[in-house]
Motif scaffolding. Structure first.
Motif, PDB file in Angstrom:
ATOM      1  N   TYR A 117       1.071  -1.296   0.505  1.00  0.00           N
ATOM      2  CA  TYR A 117       0.065  -0.096  -0.010  1.00  0.00           C
ATOM      3  C   TYR A 117       1.143   1.177  -0.250  1.00  0.00           C
ATOM      4  N   LYS A 118       0.523   2.446  -0.868  1.00  0.00           N
ATOM      5  CA  LYS A 118       1.163   3.626  -0.603  1.00  0.00           C
ATOM      6  C   LYS A 118       0.101   5.183  -0.777  1.00  0.00           C
ATOM      7  N   PRO A 119       0.584   6.209  -0.648  1.00  0.00           N
ATOM      8  CA  PRO A 119      -0.639   7.395  -0.745  1.00  0.00           C
ATOM      9  C   PRO A 119      -1.183   7.830  -2.308  1.00  0.00           C
ATOM     10  N   ILE A 120      -2.170   7.701  -2.527  1.00  0.00           N
ATOM     11  CA  ILE A 120      -3.456   7.916  -3.454  1.00  0.00           C
ATOM     12  C   ILE A 120      -3.710   9.206  -3.421  1.00  0.00           C
ATOM     13  N   HIS A 121      -3.909   9.285  -4.147  1.00  0.00           N
ATOM     14  CA  HIS A 121      -4.213  10.871  -4.700  1.00  0.00           C
ATOM     15  C   HIS A 121      -5.306  11.250  -5.674  1.00  0.00           C
ATOM     16  N   ALA A 122      -6.243  11.289  -5.384  1.00  0.00           N
ATOM     17  CA  ALA A 122      -7.634  11.249  -6.171  1.00  0.00           C
ATOM     18  C   ALA A 122      -8.074  12.817  -6.138  1.00  0.00           C
ATOM     19  N   GLY A 123      -7.984  13.896  -6.917  1.00  0.00           N
ATOM     20  CA  GLY A 123      -7.940  15.569  -6.707  1.00  0.00           C
ATOM     21  C   GLY A 123      -7.699  15.793  -5.218  1.00  0.00           C
ATOM     22  N   GLU A 164     -13.178  10.454  -7.468  1.00  0.00           N
ATOM     23  CA  GLU A 164     -12.936  11.401  -9.090  1.00  0.00           C
ATOM     24  C   GLU A 164     -14.675  11.918  -8.990  1.00  0.00           C
ATOM     25  N   LEU A 165     -15.662  11.404  -9.516  1.00  0.00           N
ATOM     26  CA  LEU A 165     -16.991  11.247  -9.197  1.00  0.00           C
ATOM     27  C   LEU A 165     -18.004  12.466  -8.506  1.00  0.00           C
ATOM     28  N   MET A 166     -17.867  12.212  -7.112  1.00  0.00           N
ATOM     29  CA  MET A 166     -17.924  12.547  -5.797  1.00  0.00           C
ATOM     30  C   MET A 166     -17.185  14.056  -6.003  1.00  0.00           C
ATOM     31  N   GLU A 167     -15.743  14.579  -5.932  1.00  0.00           N
ATOM     32  CA  GLU A 167     -15.700  15.570  -5.834  1.00  0.00           C
ATOM     33  C   GLU A 167     -16.187  16.184  -7.204  1.00  0.00           C
ATOM     34  N   ASP A 168     -16.242  16.261  -8.048  1.00  0.00           N
ATOM     35  CA  ASP A 168     -17.267  16.530  -9.196  1.00  0.00           C
ATOM     36  C   ASP A 168     -18.675  16.774  -8.644  1.00  0.00           C
ATOM     37  N   VAL A 169     -19.293  16.429  -7.826  1.00  0.00           N
ATOM     38  CA  VAL A 169     -20.232  16.151  -7.769  1.00  0.00           C
ATOM     39  C   VAL A 169     -20.332  17.306  -6.233  1.00  0.00           C
ATOM     40  N   GLY A 170     -19.382  17.548  -5.227  1.00  0.00           N
ATOM     41  CA  GLY A 170     -19.749  18.710  -4.586  1.00  0.00           C
ATOM     42  C   GLY A 170     -20.561  17.413  -3.014  1.00  0.00           C
ATOM     43  N   MET A 171     -19.940  17.490  -2.083  1.00  0.00           N
ATOM     44  CA  MET A 171     -20.466  17.135  -1.375  1.00  0.00           C
ATOM     45  C   MET A 171     -20.498  17.579  -0.374  1.00  0.00           C
ATOM     46  N   ILE A 172     -20.556  18.463   0.024  1.00  0.00           N
ATOM     47  CA  ILE A 172     -21.355  19.524   1.709  1.00  0.00           C
ATOM     48  C   ILE A 172     -22.157  19.339   1.577  1.00  0.00           C
ATOM     49  N   ASN A 173     -22.954  19.075   2.971  1.00  0.00           N
ATOM     50  CA  ASN A 173     -23.873  18.704   3.522  1.00  0.00           C
ATOM     51  C   ASN A 173     -24.739  17.854   2.684  1.00  0.00           C
ATOM     52  N   LYS A 174     -24.323  17.137   2.054  1.00  0.00           N
ATOM     53  CA  LYS A 174     -25.146  15.918   1.055  1.00  0.00           C
ATOM     54  C   LYS A 174     -25.761  14.783   2.742  1.00  0.00           C
ATOM     55  N   LYS A 175     -26.071  13.838   2.269  1.00  0.00           N
ATOM     56  CA  LYS A 175     -26.828  12.828   3.284  1.00  0.00           C
ATOM     57  C   LYS A 175     -26.629  12.113   2.031  1.00  0.00           C
ATOM     58  N   VAL A 176     -25.797  10.619   2.606  1.00  0.00           N
ATOM     59  CA  VAL A 176     -25.114   9.716   1.359  1.00  0.00           C
ATOM     60  C   VAL A 176     -25.519   8.669   2.113  1.00  0.00           C
ATOM     61  N   ILE A 177     -25.568   7.548   1.330  1.00  0.00           N
ATOM     62  CA  ILE A 177     -25.507   5.938   1.423  1.00  0.00           C
ATOM     63  C   ILE A 177     -24.382   4.852   0.221  1.00  0.00           C
ATOM     64  N   ASP A 178     -23.646   4.588   1.656  1.00  0.00           N
ATOM     65  CA  ASP A 178     -23.157   3.623   0.521  1.00  0.00           C
ATOM     66  C   ASP A 178     -23.259   1.939   0.908  1.00  0.00           C
ATOM     67  N   VAL A 179     -23.764   1.760  -0.410  1.00  0.00           N
ATOM     68  CA  VAL A 179     -24.177   0.609  -0.958  1.00  0.00           C
ATOM     69  C   VAL A 179     -22.356  -0.642  -1.290  1.00  0.00           C
TER      70      VAL A 179
END
Length: 312
Positions: A117-123, A164-179
């Motif tokens: 494992y190593k550090p991963i950069h995504a945006g 990357e798609l999450m960062e494009d969407v903008g996640m501030i104050n969002k209600k989220v489910i991770d399935v």
């Protein structure tokens, strides 16, 4: 003793082989790839973790899976069947797919697993293994991860596309489910990017345990709820953002019920789709009324950002 299964393959096929092994191993999977080593040295300051002699070895990529001695025989039957299917379906070079099995001491396995494992950069997100010291740079959002035996460290193309798609969407104050949360990496990233309420579900007890530990490491206990669930069985709310990094067949099963959990103007991000299954997944979601907002492709994998057309 831990049993180690090693499969010789190619750079192009290594993630596919690793995914097959991962489905049957509760002890971890590692990929040893010369190309990854070169990229690591060129990209990150943590290159001192790498033995330079590794770069002089041949081009064969090794995928290693670790198994309890009592599990290896049954796992091999399933893995061989999946490898045979991969041979029939693959459109690119798989290499020899030669298999070897040997025994390793538990300490040796643990140290080798951590080295992979190593550090991963995504945006602006940086996913850092919990045992590595990392100096945060300006504007970076750092998540500390111990993936344990659960899928999801940020290295896999499917995970990187979701991030990357999450960062494009903008996640501030969002209600989220991770399935199908696995290690919790997408849920953690949602919280780190500003989501106010995150639910993370997985059917695998090992994954749930790993995700809960990672939530504690990052101090997101007040934001992220982790629980065992078969897909949406325990989901009780509507969500601004739905995340599902699973497999193509499960994503198609999910399509019908998923839309009832999406808020007006909500976003669905799906990944884990091999190129050869892209059309099937796309047509399935279109037939259920989803609209494709964005398609992303990395290697042999595809991800989609979707909205549900009714009421949007």
């Amino acid at each position: 003793m831990i049993k180690r299964l090693t499969i010789s393959t190619t750079h192009e096929a290594s993630e596919l082989v690793a995914d097959i092994i991962q489905d049957y191993s509760n002890q971890g999977v590692c990929i040893y790839d010369k190309e990854d080593l070169i990229n690591l040295i060129q990209t990150y300051q943590f290159w001192d973790y790498i033995n330079q002699e590794e770069l002089e070895k041949n081009e064969i990529v090794k995928v290693e899976g670790y198994f309890a001695e009592s599990e290896i025989d049954n796992a091999l039957v399933q893995i061989n069947q999946r490898i045979d299917l991969l041979k029939k379906q693959s459109v690119f070079n798989l290499g020899s797919l030669e298999m070897t099995i040997d025994e390793v001491e538990n300490d040796d396995w643990f140290n080798n697993w951590k080295k992979s494992y190593k550090p991963i950069h995504a945006g602006k997100l940086v996913i850092v293994p919990s045992w590595i010291k990392y100096e945060k740079q300006e504007n970076e959002v750092v998540i500390s991860m111990d993936p344990g035996m659960a899928f999801g460290s940020g290295e896999h193309e499917t995970t990187r596309m979701c991030l990357e798609l999450m960062e494009d969407v903008g996640m501030i104050n969002k209600k989220v489910i991770d399935v199908g949360t696995g290690s919790g990496i997408l849920a953690l990233s949602a919280a780190a990017l500003g989501s106010k309420d995150v639910e993370a579900y997985d059917i695998d007890d090992v994954a749930v345990k790993a995700a809960k530990e990672n939530v504690k490491i990052n101090h997101f206990e007040d934001i992220i709820k982790v629980a065992n669930s078969n897909l949406l069985k325990n989901a009780k709310n509507n969500y601004d953002v739905v995340l599902a990094n699973i497999t193509a067949d499960v994503l198609q099963i999910l399509a019908k019920d998923l839309k009832t959990y999406v808020n007006k103007d909500g976003i669905v991000i799906i990944s884990g789709i091999l190129n050869i299954y892209e059309d099937a997944v796309k047509q399935c979601y279109l037939s259920h009324g989803y609209r494709i907002l964005q398609r992303m492709n990395k290697g042999e994998w595809v991800a989609f950002k979707l909205s549900y057309s009714d009421g949007n």
